[in-house]
Design an enzyme around this catalytic site. Structure first.
Site, PDB file in Angstrom:
ATOM      1  N   ASP A   1     -26.590  15.920  -5.920  1.00 16.21           N
ATOM      2  CA  ASP A   1     -27.755  15.117  -6.319  1.00 16.21           C
ATOM      3  C   ASP A   1     -28.833  15.876  -7.081  1.00 16.21           C
ATOM      4  OD1 ASP A   1     -29.397  12.537  -5.873  1.00 16.21           O
ATOM      5  OD2 ASP A   1     -30.738  14.193  -5.381  1.00 16.21           O
TER       6      ASP A   1
ATOM      7  N   PHE B   1     -35.965  13.086   2.051  1.00 15.57           N
ATOM      8  CA  PHE B   1     -36.992  13.287   3.080  1.00 15.57           C
ATOM      9  C   PHE B   1     -37.504  14.732   3.109  1.00 15.57           C
ATOM     10  CE2 PHE B   1     -35.923   9.401   5.998  1.00 15.57           C
ATOM     11  CZ  PHE B   1     -36.444   8.561   5.033  1.00 15.57           C
TER      12      PHE B   1
ATOM     13  N   ASP C   1     -34.108   5.691  -4.163  1.00  8.48           N
ATOM     14  CA  ASP C   1     -34.277   7.072  -4.641  1.00  8.48           C
ATOM     15  C   ASP C   1     -35.658   7.593  -4.243  1.00  8.48           C
ATOM     16  OD1 ASP C   1     -33.782   9.508  -5.793  1.00  8.48           O
ATOM     17  OD2 ASP C   1     -33.865   8.813  -7.863  1.00  8.48           O
TER      18      ASP C   1
ATOM     19  N   HIS D   1     -29.742   6.357  -0.639  1.00 17.71           N
ATOM     20  CA  HIS D   1     -30.248   7.419  -1.523  1.00 17.71           C
ATOM     21  C   HIS D   1     -31.748   7.656  -1.292  1.00 17.71           C
ATOM     22  CE1 HIS D   1     -29.760   9.448  -5.676  1.00 17.71           C
ATOM     23  NE2 HIS D   1     -30.805   9.951  -5.066  1.00 17.71           N
TER      24      HIS D   1
END
Lengths: 311, 437
Positions: B160, B71, B313, B68
């Site tokens: 997400d 980028f 995360d 998770h």
């Protein structure tokens, strides 16, 4: 001026939660002496002469803004009025960039009103000027609470042992939060009154909570009505204005159950006919305009004290 | 990483080799040939000096996998790129990362999945995978082209950042995704309850005058999804769970044999809502920091094996954005380069679990959830030589200014920690060495 018990050391006034009873009393006592100035024919004192105050108001305000402007001018300061619409913020500049720019122009005090809780604190960390919170989101509105307790003290001599009800939209009210801190520190017993949908968790705050105004009103010395902040409500926390008024409005009928000398205060602007009936707002027990008058002296005291704080 | 001919040879000597999948925890050597794991045990072979890493006193384990990360490429390359993120990843010991699809444009077709993979390969640092959006534009209305993305190598599917609000859409998504055997990963949050909240709802949000997000917003969607998946039995994964209630729901589901896995971040183990008191936006994250009780429940869940994977995360943001008012600043903190010691602080130093258990949650467990366990997550012979070597005792201070990530939004700056990554090896090649950092 009353004899000072303590020295003022705070460079910023961000909220009342962190203030001691002595500090609050010092502000009120200082305000007393400025109230004298406001009674003179020439209502000026030069204690902030040469200082620059900027009013940064990111939310609509008439009362608080004009009160701060007058307070600053009566102290001899130069005042810059700043609004979001007329600033580079509308061109995408961040709050901190704007504040740093103002500081580069030699601003000594920043009075800030913002719709996001904590913004005065963010500012106080980032610039050297003194920061005074003129209301941030639903966090705190310290000068409103100070003028409220000043007005109550003026009438009753002291808040010790007074029973005060704060009525209405507690969850979205910065005034309620600051008043809880100020009133309880000064010895009052505070009851928060409103529907559960407008009541935040009160944790270990030294307050009582009631959902029944009629049960409480007979015992109150002061009732602090709050404005229902429709602009902050994403969905209706009560079924209708009619029902709200019936359950939580300060009506003439309800006033009949109250003590004869109950003091009625309201931070304004009022939803007349909804949380408060006009005849009550303008009636003999109302201190609402007295609050406005006292606001100037209280804000003069705050500006004076923070500007004198040691670095 | 393709099947290029690789003469990479490497011998890692005398480390404490931990390979949870194969139940290995002993001081020995690891030999890599042609980029792949060749042998674990005592190796007598003579090797040139530059092909040998002396690892005594250090832990040698399969490369960490973070399922998770963000980028920000494509779209917000000023915050992070696949290149800068990959550098941060190897510096944190990660040999594989999975990028979330909430980019701009959204990762939701074959081309964008391939783009992320290609940029990852070109950077030659860590393996970079991508999940595709579960629904078109992550709006929670229409299913995305999951089949085509699966064909392009998607690591799974998720909207997400926002959970699928509509229960019937979620049911369809689980059913459809089950055909590809890939994980469906959900940010559990019922938006009707979380509203415009920015911190945990409760007394603390009342004091700070900031709108709160109820723990129930997370728990309701999690419970709903698990019920939906009861009969579908897709690979369902709950992202970054943060509340005691969520732990209870997952514990019960696992006991009943309903397929569900979950993950936790270091910040939800170590920080709580009290840290927001100063309105420092480095503590603004979604899900929000909760209470001491939640921290304790999450640690307990790690101990009990309820938590499957540890993740960061990693969510980079510009400093200028994080300087905004708390209400307006974006959610998220970075985490790749500080994860190992923080997990150590939360879980090892307090005696919650031991190193083999922690390593498992960073390696073979996420590999299994992602379905990349054929190539990654253990030292089984023939797997890629993805290896992390770290010193569990080395003390250092977290300094965001030394991070490879472009971002600096990390609330752990200045923390004194223990446990430092020494080498990160990908496909038998040293891609990071602390001696050179």
């Amino acid at each position: 001026m009353a004899e000072r018990k303590i020295e003022w050391t705070r460079k910023h006034l961000l909220g009342l939660r962190e203030l001691s009873r002595e500090e609050i009393e010092l502000i009120l006592d200082t305000a007393n002496s400025f109230a004298e100035v406001n009674k003179r024919s020439i209502k000026k004192t030069p204690v902030l002469r040469g200082k620059v105050v900027v009013n940064m108001f990111f939310e609509d305000s008439t009362r608080t803004r004009n009160s701060f402007t007058l307070a600053s001018r009566r102290l001899g300061a130069d005042v810059i009025e700043f609004t979001k619409k007329s600033s580079a913020l509308s061109k995408g500049e961040t709050l901190l960039d704007t504040a740093r720019n103002l500081e580069a122009m030699g601003v000594d005090l920043v009075v800030i009103r913002h719709n996001a809780g904590g913004t005065p604190k963010l500012l106080s960390r980032s610039i050297n000027a003194c920061v005074v919170n003129a209301g941030d989101g639903f966090h705190e509105h310290p000068t409103q609470a100070l003028l409220d307790v000043y007005t109550i003290r003026e009438k009753f001599g002291s808040l010790d042992g007074l029973k005060i009800g704060i009525v209405g939209d507690i969850a979205n009210s910065r005034v309620a939060r600051s008043n809880v801190y100020a009133m309880t520190k000064l010895g009052a017993e505070v009851t928060l009154i409103g529907p559960p949908t407008l009541m935040p968790p009160v944790g270990d705050l030294p307050v009582k909570v009631s959902n029944n105004f009629d049960d409480v009103i007979e015992s109150l010395d002061v009732v602090n009505m709050l404005r229902v902040q429709f602009e902050r409500l994403s969905s209706n926390p009560f079924p209708s204005k009619r029902e709200y008024t019936r359950l939580f409005g300060l009506t003439e009928q309800r006033m009949k159950r109250a003590k004869d000398n109950i003091a009625v205060i309201h931070p304004g602007p009022m939803n007349r006919g909804m949380e408060i009936e006009s005849s009550v707002a303008d009636g003999a027990n109302s201190l609402i305009l007295r609050q406005v008058t006292n606001g100037i002296a209280v804000r003069m005291a705050v500006l004076f004290l923070v500007s004198r704080a040691p670095e | 990483m393709g099947n290029k001919i690789n003469t990479n040879e490497l011998l890692i000597k005398n480390g404490r080799v931990i390979d949870p999948l194969n139940n290995i925890d002993s001081v020995c050597d690891v030999l890599i040939e042609e980029g792949r794991i060749c042998y674990v045990g005592k190796v007598q072979k003579q090797m040139p000096e530059d092909k040998v890493i002396e690892a005594s006193g250090k832990i040698v384990c399969p490369g960490f996998i973070d399922m998770h990360v963000h980028f920000r490429e494509p779209g917000d390359e000023e915050e992070e790129t696949i290149r800068s993120g990959s550098h941060a990843a190897v510096a944190g010991g990660y040999t594989s990362v999975v990028c979330m699809p909430n980019t701009d444009p959204t990762i939701q077709d074959e081309t964008s999945i391939e783009f992320v993979h290609r940029m990852g390969r070109q950077t030659r640092k860590t393996h970079v995978y991508a999940m595709g959006a579960l629904t078109k534009d992550r709006k929670g209305v229409e299913l995305s082209e999951m089949g085509l993305m699966a064909g392009a190598g998607a690591a799974g599917f998720t909207d997400d950042g926002t959970g699928v609000q509509d229960a019937s859409v979620m049911r369809k998504a689980l059913k459809y995704a089950s055909m590809f055997g890939l994980v469906v990963s959900q940010h559990c949050q019922d938006s009707s309850l979380s509203g415009n909240g920015v911190i945990n709802a409760g007394f603390n949000s009342m004091l700070l005058g900031l709108p709160g997000m109820s723990p129930l917003a997370e728990e309701l969607m999690l419970w709903r999804d698990i019920q939906l998946n009861k009969s579908i039995r897709a690979k369902y994964h709950a992202q970054h769970i943060s509340t005691k209630g969520s732990v209870d729901i997952i514990r019960k589901a696992k006991q009943e044999g309903i397929p569900v896995t979950c993950e936790v971040t270091p910040h939800h183990l170590l920080l709580n809502e009290q840290t927001v008191a100063e309105y420092d936006t480095n503590y603004k994250m979604n899900p929000p920091l909760r209470t001491d009780e939640d921290n304790a429940a999450l640690k307990e869940a790690v101990k009990d094996g309820i938590i499957d994977a540890l993740i960061t995360d990693h969510a980079p943001h510009l400093q200028s954005e994080k300087e905004l008012e708390f209400l307006y600043a974006p959610f998220g903190i970075i985490g790749l380069e500080s994860a190992l010691p923080l997990f150590g602080k939360a879980l090892i130093e307090d005696g919650i679990i031991d190193w083999p258990e922690l390593v498992a949650m960073l390696t073979c467990k996420p590999a299994e959830i992602l379905g990349i366990d054929e190539t990654k997550g253990s030292f089984t012979k023939g797997k890629w030589g993805d290896i992390t070597i770290f010193d569990p005792e080395e003390k250092w201070q977290i300094d965001v200014n030394k991070f490879f990530s472009k971002a600096r939004n990390c609330p752990f700056h200045g923390w004194d920690v223990k446990g430092k990554v020494c080498y990160t090896i990908v496909g038998g090649e040293v891609r990071y060495s602390s001696e050179r950092d």
